[in-house]
Motif scaffolding. Structure first.
Motif, PDB file in Angstrom:
ATOM      1  N   ASN A  73       0.844  -1.326  -0.431  1.00 60.95           N
ATOM      2  CA  ASN A  73      -0.118  -0.231   0.186  1.00 60.95           C
ATOM      3  C   ASN A  73       0.586   1.731   0.212  1.00 60.95           C
ATOM      4  OD1 ASN A  73      -1.859   2.438   0.444  1.00 60.95           O
ATOM      5  ND2 ASN A  73      -3.258   0.681   1.471  1.00 60.95           N
ATOM      6  N   PRO A  74       0.818   2.360  -0.887  1.00 60.04           N
ATOM      7  CA  PRO A  74       0.999   2.850  -1.247  1.00 60.04           C
ATOM      8  C   PRO A  74       0.985   4.425  -0.008  1.00 60.04           C
ATOM      9  CG  PRO A  74       0.247   2.889  -2.794  1.00 60.04           C
ATOM     10  CD  PRO A  74      -0.382   1.640  -2.141  1.00 60.04           C
ATOM     11  N   ARG A  75       0.572   4.535   0.736  1.00 63.19           N
ATOM     12  CA  ARG A  75      -0.205   5.238   2.074  1.00 63.19           C
ATOM     13  C   ARG A  75       0.857   5.123   3.125  1.00 63.19           C
ATOM     14  NH1 ARG A  75      -5.232   3.205   3.553  1.00 63.19           N
ATOM     15  NH2 ARG A  75      -4.614   1.773   5.530  1.00 63.19           N
ATOM     16  N   PHE A  76       1.817   3.492   2.679  1.00 57.10           N
ATOM     17  CA  PHE A  76       2.737   3.466   4.292  1.00 57.10           C
ATOM     18  C   PHE A  76       4.088   3.813   3.565  1.00 57.10           C
ATOM     19  CE2 PHE A  76      -0.277   0.224   4.871  1.00 57.10           C
ATOM     20  CZ  PHE A  76      -1.235   0.678   5.979  1.00 57.10           C
ATOM     21  N   LYS A  77       4.301   4.417   1.786  1.00 58.34           N
ATOM     22  CA  LYS A  77       5.260   5.357   1.974  1.00 58.34           C
ATOM     23  C   LYS A  77       6.717   4.286   1.631  1.00 58.34           C
ATOM     24  CE  LYS A  77       3.498   9.667   1.159  1.00 58.34           C
ATOM     25  NZ  LYS A  77       2.691   9.298   0.194  1.00 58.34           N
ATOM     26  N   LEU A  78       6.244   2.878   2.332  1.00 58.38           N
ATOM     27  CA  LEU A  78       7.763   1.923   1.838  1.00 58.38           C
ATOM     28  C   LEU A  78       8.028   2.260   0.711  1.00 58.38           C
ATOM     29  CD1 LEU A  78       9.060  -0.004   3.779  1.00 58.38           C
ATOM     30  CD2 LEU A  78       8.244  -1.471   2.712  1.00 58.38           C
ATOM     31  N   THR A  79       9.743   2.583   0.551  1.00 62.93           N
ATOM     32  CA  THR A  79      10.781   3.066  -0.662  1.00 62.93           C
ATOM     33  C   THR A  79      10.442   2.106  -1.790  1.00 62.93           C
ATOM     34  OG1 THR A  79      13.143   3.440   1.058  1.00 62.93           O
ATOM     35  CG2 THR A  79      11.918   5.021  -0.041  1.00 62.93           C
ATOM     36  N   GLN A 110       4.706  11.737  -6.982  1.00 66.38           N
ATOM     37  CA  GLN A 110       5.924  12.127  -5.760  1.00 66.38           C
ATOM     38  C   GLN A 110       7.413  12.500  -6.364  1.00 66.38           C
ATOM     39  OE1 GLN A 110       4.346  13.024  -2.790  1.00 66.38           O
ATOM     40  NE2 GLN A 110       2.585  12.782  -3.681  1.00 66.38           N
ATOM     41  N   PRO A 111       7.963  13.292  -5.056  1.00 62.28           N
ATOM     42  CA  PRO A 111       9.051  13.881  -5.540  1.00 62.28           C
ATOM     43  C   PRO A 111      10.044  11.932  -5.820  1.00 62.28           C
ATOM     44  CG  PRO A 111       8.464  15.840  -4.410  1.00 62.28           C
ATOM     45  CD  PRO A 111       7.428  14.866  -4.659  1.00 62.28           C
ATOM     46  N   ALA A 112      10.640  11.918  -6.290  1.00 64.24           N
ATOM     47  CA  ALA A 112      11.729  10.601  -6.200  1.00 64.24           C
ATOM     48  C   ALA A 112      13.088  10.898  -6.122  1.00 64.24           C
ATOM     49  CB  ALA A 112      11.551  10.004  -7.973  1.00 64.24           C
ATOM     50  N   ALA A 113      13.660  10.331  -5.568  1.00 58.54           N
ATOM     51  CA  ALA A 113      15.533  10.637  -5.776  1.00 58.54           C
ATOM     52  C   ALA A 113      15.686   9.664  -6.604  1.00 58.54           C
ATOM     53  CB  ALA A 113      15.689   9.988  -4.091  1.00 58.54           C
ATOM     54  N   VAL A 114      16.722  10.791  -7.237  1.00 53.34           N
ATOM     55  CA  VAL A 114      17.674  10.342  -8.575  1.00 53.34           C
ATOM     56  C   VAL A 114      19.056  10.592  -8.522  1.00 53.34           C
ATOM     57  CG1 VAL A 114      16.645  12.084  -9.612  1.00 53.34           C
ATOM     58  CG2 VAL A 114      16.803   9.750 -11.015  1.00 53.34           C
ATOM     59  N   ARG A 141      20.101   5.434 -10.265  1.00 54.44           N
ATOM     60  CA  ARG A 141      19.028   4.776  -9.420  1.00 54.44           C
ATOM     61  C   ARG A 141      17.669   6.108  -8.659  1.00 54.44           C
ATOM     62  NH1 ARG A 141      23.400   4.576  -5.958  1.00 54.44           N
ATOM     63  NH2 ARG A 141      23.533   2.917  -6.653  1.00 54.44           N
ATOM     64  N   LEU A 142      17.002   4.837  -8.944  1.00 52.17           N
ATOM     65  CA  LEU A 142      15.451   6.189  -8.715  1.00 52.17           C
ATOM     66  C   LEU A 142      14.854   5.099  -7.960  1.00 52.17           C
ATOM     67  CD1 LEU A 142      13.662   7.752 -11.413  1.00 52.17           C
ATOM     68  CD2 LEU A 142      12.588   6.701  -9.720  1.00 52.17           C
ATOM     69  N   THR A 143      14.811   5.813  -7.172  1.00 55.03           N
ATOM     70  CA  THR A 143      13.993   5.311  -5.371  1.00 55.03           C
ATOM     71  C   THR A 143      12.401   6.463  -5.717  1.00 55.03           C
ATOM     72  OG1 THR A 143      15.574   4.760  -4.075  1.00 55.03           O
ATOM     73  CG2 THR A 143      13.502   5.286  -3.457  1.00 55.03           C
ATOM     74  N   ILE A 144      11.905   5.783  -5.009  1.00 58.08           N
ATOM     75  CA  ILE A 144      10.310   6.335  -5.087  1.00 58.08           C
ATOM     76  C   ILE A 144       9.075   5.380  -3.895  1.00 58.08           C
ATOM     77  CG2 ILE A 144       9.763   6.832  -7.873  1.00 58.08           C
ATOM     78  CD1 ILE A 144       8.076   4.152  -7.820  1.00 58.08           C
ATOM     79  N   SER A 145       8.289   6.441  -3.505  1.00 57.17           N
ATOM     80  CA  SER A 145       7.552   5.940  -2.347  1.00 57.17           C
ATOM     81  C   SER A 145       6.100   5.638  -2.807  1.00 57.17           C
ATOM     82  CB  SER A 145       7.626   6.615  -1.195  1.00 57.17           C
ATOM     83  OG  SER A 145       6.770   8.205  -1.557  1.00 57.17           O
ATOM     84  N   TRP A 169      15.151  -3.261  -7.300  1.00 56.33           N
ATOM     85  CA  TRP A 169      17.112  -3.340  -6.642  1.00 56.33           C
ATOM     86  C   TRP A 169      16.809  -3.523  -4.774  1.00 56.33           C
ATOM     87  CZ3 TRP A 169      21.086  -5.725  -7.439  1.00 56.33           C
ATOM     88  CH2 TRP A 169      22.242  -5.497  -6.902  1.00 56.33           C
ATOM     89  N   ALA A 170      15.382  -2.727  -4.398  1.00 55.58           N
ATOM     90  CA  ALA A 170      15.199  -3.002  -3.173  1.00 55.58           C
ATOM     91  C   ALA A 170      13.607  -2.379  -2.729  1.00 55.58           C
ATOM     92  CB  ALA A 170      16.911  -1.754  -2.657  1.00 55.58           C
ATOM     93  N   VAL A 171      13.071  -2.939  -1.899  1.00 57.10           N
ATOM     94  CA  VAL A 171      12.014  -2.504  -0.946  1.00 57.10           C
ATOM     95  C   VAL A 171      12.206  -2.326   0.317  1.00 57.10           C
ATOM     96  CG1 VAL A 171       9.560  -3.028  -1.023  1.00 57.10           C
ATOM     97  CG2 VAL A 171      10.809  -4.123  -2.826  1.00 57.10           C
ATOM     98  N   GLY A 172      12.445  -1.140   0.709  1.00 50.49           N
ATOM     99  CA  GLY A 172      12.772  -0.765   2.430  1.00 50.49           C
ATOM    100  C   GLY A 172      14.351  -1.029   2.791  1.00 50.49           C
TER     101      GLY A 172
END
Length: 187
Positions: A73-79, A110-114, A141-145, A169-172
């Motif tokens: 669930n995106p509401r929990f904002k797990l990256t 939402q803004p991404a880290a990239v 390398r791009l991180t979204i929530s 590559w990663a979830v949380g």
């Protein structure tokens, strides 16, 4: 009380290969496609979220419905962090747009880290990506929530750099570091 011993919450990390459905069955008629059942034999475990057929990388599976919902669930904002091979060599402007949020048909992301990264030491993809001699490619390398349908692919295309290869590559805090394609481990 039913007298049953509570089942311990379990988590499995799978490095899903390209061309595999992120579910245990294929409901499509015709030639069957590979599914999670071809790689994981763990009754009672279900995927926490999806990964596109044409994407590779980390899938988290669990036997705990609440944890499954929390991860998906995106509401929990797990990256979720992706290694993304894109067409072209993005300069600062496309990266700025990704960091601020990109307008897609279903709204602004939402803004991404990239960040730009060197070619990662990954396994070869089967089949290989298409290569065009006249157009270079590069890695981000791009991180979204969030978790919109095909979001990373749509974001990179929206800033003028279509995705060629996408590896989650990663979830949380969970990663596939050291986990070959098609293999899984307990977390």
């Amino acid at each position: 009380m039913t007298g049953e011993t509570p089942r311990k919450t379990g988590v499995i990390l799978l490095n899903k290969p390209y061309g595999v459905l992120s579910q245990f069955t294929d409901e499509r008629q015709g030639e069957p496609r590979p599914t999670l059942a071809d790689f994981v034999d763990a009754p009672g475990y279900y995927p926490a979220g999806r990964l596109d057929f044409d994407s590779e990388g980390l899938m988290v599976l669990t036997n705990d419905g609440r944890l499954q919902a929390r991860i998906a669930n995106p509401r929990f904002k797990l990256t979720k962090t992706y290694l993304v091979q894109v067409e072209g060599e993005p300069d600062d402007e496309p990266l700025r747009l990704l960091r601020e949020g990109v307008r897609l048909k279903d709204g602004i992301t939402q803004p991404a880290a990239v960040e730009r990264i060197a070619d990662p030491m990954l396994w070869p993809r089967d089949p290989p990506i298409r290569v065009r001699k006249s157009i270079p490619d590069s890695w981000l390398r791009l991180t979204i929530s969030e978790g919109r349908n095909r979001q990373v692919r749509r974001m990179t295309a929206a800033v003028g750099h279509p995705t060629l290869r996408l590896v989650r590559w990663a979830v949380g805090d969970w990663t596939i570091d050291g986990l070959p394609p098609g293999e899984w481990r307990s977390a």
